[in-house]
Design a protein around this motif. Sequence first.
Motif, PDB file in Angstrom:
ATOM      1  N   VAL A  10       5.741 -68.759 -17.069  1.00  0.00           N
ATOM      2  CA  VAL A  10       5.416 -69.832 -16.128  1.00  0.00           C
ATOM      3  C   VAL A  10       3.916 -70.057 -16.084  1.00  0.00           C
ATOM      4  N   VAL A  11       3.530 -71.319 -16.186  1.00  0.00           N
ATOM      5  CA  VAL A  11       2.132 -71.728 -16.055  1.00  0.00           C
ATOM      6  C   VAL A  11       2.034 -72.722 -14.910  1.00  0.00           C
ATOM      7  N   LEU A  12       1.115 -72.482 -14.004  1.00  0.00           N
ATOM      8  CA  LEU A  12       0.856 -73.436 -12.923  1.00  0.00           C
ATOM      9  C   LEU A  12      -0.243 -74.383 -13.383  1.00  0.00           C
ATOM     10  N   ALA A  13       0.062 -75.679 -13.437  1.00  0.00           N
ATOM     11  CA  ALA A  13      -0.910 -76.680 -13.872  1.00  0.00           C
ATOM     12  C   ALA A  13      -1.566 -77.318 -12.662  1.00  0.00           C
ATOM     13  N   ALA A  14      -2.890 -77.271 -12.619  1.00  0.00           N
ATOM     14  CA  ALA A  14      -3.642 -77.850 -11.509  1.00  0.00           C
ATOM     15  C   ALA A  14      -4.679 -78.823 -12.049  1.00  0.00           C
ATOM     16  N   ALA A  15      -5.255 -79.620 -11.154  1.00  0.00           N
ATOM     17  CA  ALA A  15      -6.214 -80.638 -11.573  1.00  0.00           C
ATOM     18  C   ALA A  15      -7.494 -80.026 -12.103  1.00  0.00           C
ATOM     19  N   GLY A  16      -7.999 -78.990 -11.439  1.00  0.00           N
ATOM     20  CA  GLY A  16      -9.268 -78.395 -11.821  1.00  0.00           C
ATOM     21  C   GLY A  16     -10.388 -78.825 -10.893  1.00  0.00           C
TER      22      GLY A  16
END
Length: 230
Positions: free
Chosen positions: A117-123
């Motif tokens: 699982v990878v959590l994708a965020a805006a940054g």
Amino acid sequence: MIVLAAHGTRDPRGARVIEQLADRVRAATPVPVRVAYADVRQPGLATVLGTVRGYQAVVVPVFLASGYHVRTDIPAQIAASRHRNAVAAEPFGPAPELIGVLRERLERAGYRAGDAVVLAAAGSSDVRALAEVRVAADRLGALLGTSVRVGYAATARPAITDAVARARGRRVAIASWLLAPGLFQRRVAEAGADVVANPLGVHPDVVELVLARYRQAQRQLTLAAGEAPG
């Protein structure tokens, strides 16, 4: 009055999500609700606040992390509006209510136990905002019973494509720590994962979080008024 202050996107689907969220909040409370944007789209926050000076206004930042817009831009726009009775509520941040929505979106997209699982965020360039993303990843991992990597669609590292590549060796599922569709979600979708969840979007728990942030700010306003001299 509740003023939802969103980041803004050129993608009309993202704007529709914010308007739909505002409609759901209106349906749940008699308090008037307006939408404003901190960047990219109009109307800007200062403009909206300038048209509602007769109301006590609680600005609810519709942001998942406390980066530049939350800490600097939104307070500056509130000040520029010269609204005498406006206050900013806490942003969404890694609120526990949203972690359940995150898991729901991930499972609906096809996540299976055993997937990486990878959590994708805006940054963000703000280390405090990045720390909040890490909190969200840890809370999601606790719910799923697995470790969760973090990848970013912009600004911060590792990039979402790199995070997905490092997780290879098994199926990779991306949980989207984004509120609405737009450029960042497109980057997430193109990162090469086997499963990509939709953004959090309009969900009853998101609506309730808006109302909770509003009520919290209202209590602070009431206390401040009671402590004011005279």
